[in-house]
Design a protein around this motif. Structure first.
Motif, short mmCIF file in Angstrom:
data_model
loop_
_atom_site.label_atom_id
_atom_site.label_comp_id
_atom_site.label_asym_id
_atom_site.label_seq_id
_atom_site.Cartn_x
_atom_site.Cartn_y
_atom_site.Cartn_z
N ASN A 1 30.19 24.60 64.56
CA ASN A 1 29.28 24.27 63.46
C ASN A 1 29.56 25.26 62.34
O ASN A 1 29.24 26.45 62.45
CB ASN A 1 27.83 24.38 63.92
N ILE A 2 30.17 24.82 61.25
CA ILE A 2 30.61 25.74 60.20
C ILE A 2 29.45 26.29 59.38
O ILE A 2 29.62 27.25 58.63
CB ILE A 2 31.66 25.09 59.27
N LEU A 3 28.25 25.70 59.51
CA LEU A 3 27.08 26.22 58.79
C LEU A 3 26.46 27.41 59.51
O LEU A 3 25.99 28.35 58.87
CB LEU A 3 26.04 25.11 58.61
N THR A 4 26.45 27.34 60.85
CA THR A 4 25.82 28.41 61.63
C THR A 4 26.83 29.31 62.33
O THR A 4 26.48 30.40 62.78
CB THR A 4 24.88 27.81 62.69
N GLY A 5 28.07 28.83 62.46
CA GLY A 5 29.08 29.58 63.19
C GLY A 5 29.01 29.39 64.69
O GLY A 5 29.80 29.96 65.44
N GLU A 6 28.06 28.56 65.16
CA GLU A 6 27.93 28.32 66.60
C GLU A 6 29.13 27.55 67.14
O GLU A 6 29.60 26.60 66.52
CB GLU A 6 26.65 27.53 66.88
N LYS A 7 29.62 27.97 68.29
CA LYS A 7 30.79 27.34 68.90
C LYS A 7 30.44 26.91 70.32
O LYS A 7 29.67 27.57 71.01
CB LYS A 7 31.97 28.30 68.92
N LYS A 8 31.02 25.79 70.74
CA LYS A 8 30.77 25.28 72.09
C LYS A 8 32.04 24.66 72.65
O LYS A 8 32.87 24.12 71.91
CB LYS A 8 29.65 24.25 72.06
N LEU A 9 32.20 24.78 73.97
CA LEU A 9 33.33 24.15 74.65
C LEU A 9 33.01 22.67 74.80
O LEU A 9 32.04 22.29 75.46
CB LEU A 9 33.55 24.80 76.01
N ALA A 10 33.82 21.82 74.19
CA ALA A 10 33.55 20.38 74.19
C ALA A 10 34.33 19.63 75.25
O ALA A 10 33.86 18.64 75.80
CB ALA A 10 33.86 19.79 72.81
N ASN A 11 35.55 20.10 75.55
CA ASN A 11 36.40 19.35 76.45
C ASN A 11 37.49 20.23 77.02
O ASN A 11 37.96 21.16 76.37
CB ASN A 11 37.03 18.16 75.71
N LYS A 12 37.89 19.92 78.26
CA LYS A 12 39.07 20.53 78.87
C LYS A 12 39.89 19.40 79.50
O LYS A 12 39.32 18.47 80.05
CB LYS A 12 38.68 21.54 79.96
N ALA A 13 41.21 19.49 79.42
CA ALA A 13 42.04 18.43 79.97
C ALA A 13 43.39 19.00 80.40
O ALA A 13 43.83 20.04 79.91
CB ALA A 13 42.24 17.32 78.94
N ALA A 14 44.03 18.28 81.31
CA ALA A 14 45.40 18.61 81.73
C ALA A 14 46.24 17.35 81.58
O ALA A 14 45.84 16.27 82.03
CB ALA A 14 45.42 19.12 83.17
N LEU A 15 47.39 17.48 80.93
CA LEU A 15 48.26 16.34 80.66
C LEU A 15 49.66 16.61 81.20
O LEU A 15 50.11 17.76 81.21
CB LEU A 15 48.34 16.05 79.16
N TRP A 16 50.35 15.54 81.59
CA TRP A 16 51.72 15.64 82.09
C TRP A 16 52.65 14.84 81.18
O TRP A 16 52.34 13.70 80.82
CB TRP A 16 51.82 15.13 83.52
N TYR A 17 53.75 15.47 80.81
CA TYR A 17 54.73 14.86 79.92
C TYR A 17 56.11 14.87 80.55
O TYR A 17 56.41 15.73 81.40
CB TYR A 17 54.82 15.62 78.59
N VAL A 18 56.95 13.92 80.12
CA VAL A 18 58.37 13.95 80.45
C VAL A 18 59.15 13.86 79.13
O VAL A 18 58.74 13.15 78.21
CB VAL A 18 58.79 12.80 81.39
N PRO A 19 60.27 14.60 79.00
CA PRO A 19 61.06 14.56 77.77
C PRO A 19 62.03 13.38 77.76
O PRO A 19 62.89 13.27 78.64
CB PRO A 19 61.80 15.90 77.79
N CYS A 20 61.88 12.49 76.79
CA CYS A 20 62.76 11.32 76.66
C CYS A 20 63.77 11.56 75.54
O CYS A 20 63.40 11.91 74.42
CB CYS A 20 61.93 10.07 76.36
N SER A 21 65.03 11.34 75.86
CA SER A 21 66.10 11.55 74.88
C SER A 21 65.95 10.60 73.69
O SER A 21 65.62 9.43 73.86
CB SER A 21 67.46 11.33 75.56
N LEU A 22 66.21 11.12 72.49
CA LEU A 22 66.19 10.27 71.30
C LEU A 22 67.41 9.37 71.23
O LEU A 22 67.39 8.34 70.55
CB LEU A 22 66.11 11.14 70.04
N GLN A 23 68.48 9.77 71.91
CA GLN A 23 69.69 8.96 71.94
C GLN A 23 69.53 7.76 72.88
O GLN A 23 70.03 6.67 72.62
CB GLN A 23 70.88 9.81 72.41
#
Length: 376
Positions: free
Chosen positions: A137-159
């Protein structure tokens, strides 16, 4: 107000803005500096954006799909950067799975969302990215943890988009940290294969409600579909859909199903693992279908399936591309949870899906209680 007073006021405003900017940067640095145990992790990336009216529902709650899209963007950037640090084919990190993610705090219009992504494990051909989302909240400076996630990726060739390139290794703070990552890798690999093995055929479109009116609170009454033509703005450099775009569409459809069932303000509470089974190419017509599978007193589980139908290469036929389970809750005008109307089951298939959903609900509830006890 004279010139001196005006100048003083400007200086104060600038000072406040600089303070908020400095704090925002520190948030992201703090989020990425360790893995919760004080140990340094792999490559990192941070992005921040203010939430606008277009990002939220009519009650001012930011859509879960917006947060999921930002999470995937951060993960894709850090993954792509890391995979291109070695010589060889240039590549893009393609999303293949999102682990269960909890929406811990609601996000509202006007708040600044800080998304921090860090690579926590690499195998030969895939990498894990863990993401944290902080709402400020940029008016009060209050911060809260909204989300946590884990993602898996694989690298695909552009060629050659069908070629998976090798992933550069990262340094681990300890052998134990690497071993924990390896266990997560093996677990998600098994679950992805199991999910793929039980895939259904592409779903037929739901019947027109005007032709076959359904009773309220049944699966058929709230079942919804969204049809979307994949355009250039939805795609990566190699003309395949961004995972975040797909997840946003899935959340929108799940939200429609939840709203139709309870006719109240609804928000995303969590998402079970999202599995990306096959790529979706530019020019495909995607059909995103959501249906209720289980309802508890305070939550609704909605199965969301994404089917892709190539417009040009029709011979390939329609196929299942993505699947996931979304959990929504109903809220009153003060954003407090409401009871959800019970689901009326019709037929053996709906009963089977209901029992499976109930098992997932009880399992997740047990995990949350165990985690709460562990933290205490």
């Amino acid at each position: 107000m004279d010139c001196k007073e005006g100048a003083d006021q400007v200086d104060k405003t600038v000072a406040v803005m600089e303070k908020h900017r400095s704090e925002s940067q520190q948030i992201c640095r703090d989020l990425c500096k360790d893995g919760g145990d004080g140990s340094k992790l792999g490559p990192t990336f941070q992005l921040s954006r203010v939430m606008l009216p277009d990002d939220a529902n009519i009650m001012g709650n930011v859509h879960g799909g917006i947060i999921l899209k930002m999470i995937e963007e951060a993960g894709s950037i850090v993954g792509t950067r890391h995979c291109n640090t070695q010589n060889g084919d240039r590549c893009l990190a393609a999303l293949v799975r999102v682990e269960k993610t909890e929406f811990l705090s609601p996000v509202f219009i006007g708040e600044v969302v800080h998304v921090s992504a860090v690579i926590t494990y690499t195998s030969q051909h895939s990498l894990e990215v863990q993401v944290k989302v902080i709402a400020e909240n940029i008016l009060t400076g209050e911060k809260k943890l909204a989300n946590k996630a884990a993602l898996w990726y694989v690298p695909c060739s552009l060629q050659n988009v069908d070629k998976i390139t090798e992933v550069p290794p990262i340094e681990y703070a300890s052998p134990e940290q690497e071993e924990e990552g390896r266990k997560r890798y093996e677990s998600q690999k098994i679950e992805r294969l199991e999910t793929k093995a039980r895939l259904e055929e592409a779903m037929p479109p739901p019947p027109n409600p005007e032709d076959t009116p359904k009773e309220r609170y049944t699966v058929g009454f709230s079942q919804s579909s969204l049809i979307h033509l994949v355009g250039p703005s939805d795609c990566t450099l190699d003309d395949f859909v961004y995972g975040g775009v797909t997840m946003k569409l899935m959340d929108e459809v799940a939200g429609i199903v939840a709203a139709r069932h309870c006719n109240t303000n609804i928000v995303t509470a969590s998402v079970d693992a999202i599995n990306f089974h096959r790529k979706i190419k530019k020019g495909c017509v995607v059909t995103v279908t959501g249906r209720l599978t289980f309802v508890s007193n305070r939550s609704m589980e909605i199965e969301v399936l994404v089917d892709a139908d190539p417009l040009v290469e029709k011979e390939k036929g329609k196929y299942r591309a993505v699947s996931a389970f979304f959990t929504f809750i109903s809220l009153d005008k003060e954003n407090k949870p409401l009871n959800v109307p019970p689901l009326k089951i019709e037929g053996e298939e709906e009963q089977k899906r209901f029992e499976e959903g109930k098992a997932r609900y009880l399992q997740n509830k047990a995990k949350r209680l165990a985690e709460k006890e562990r933290q205490q």
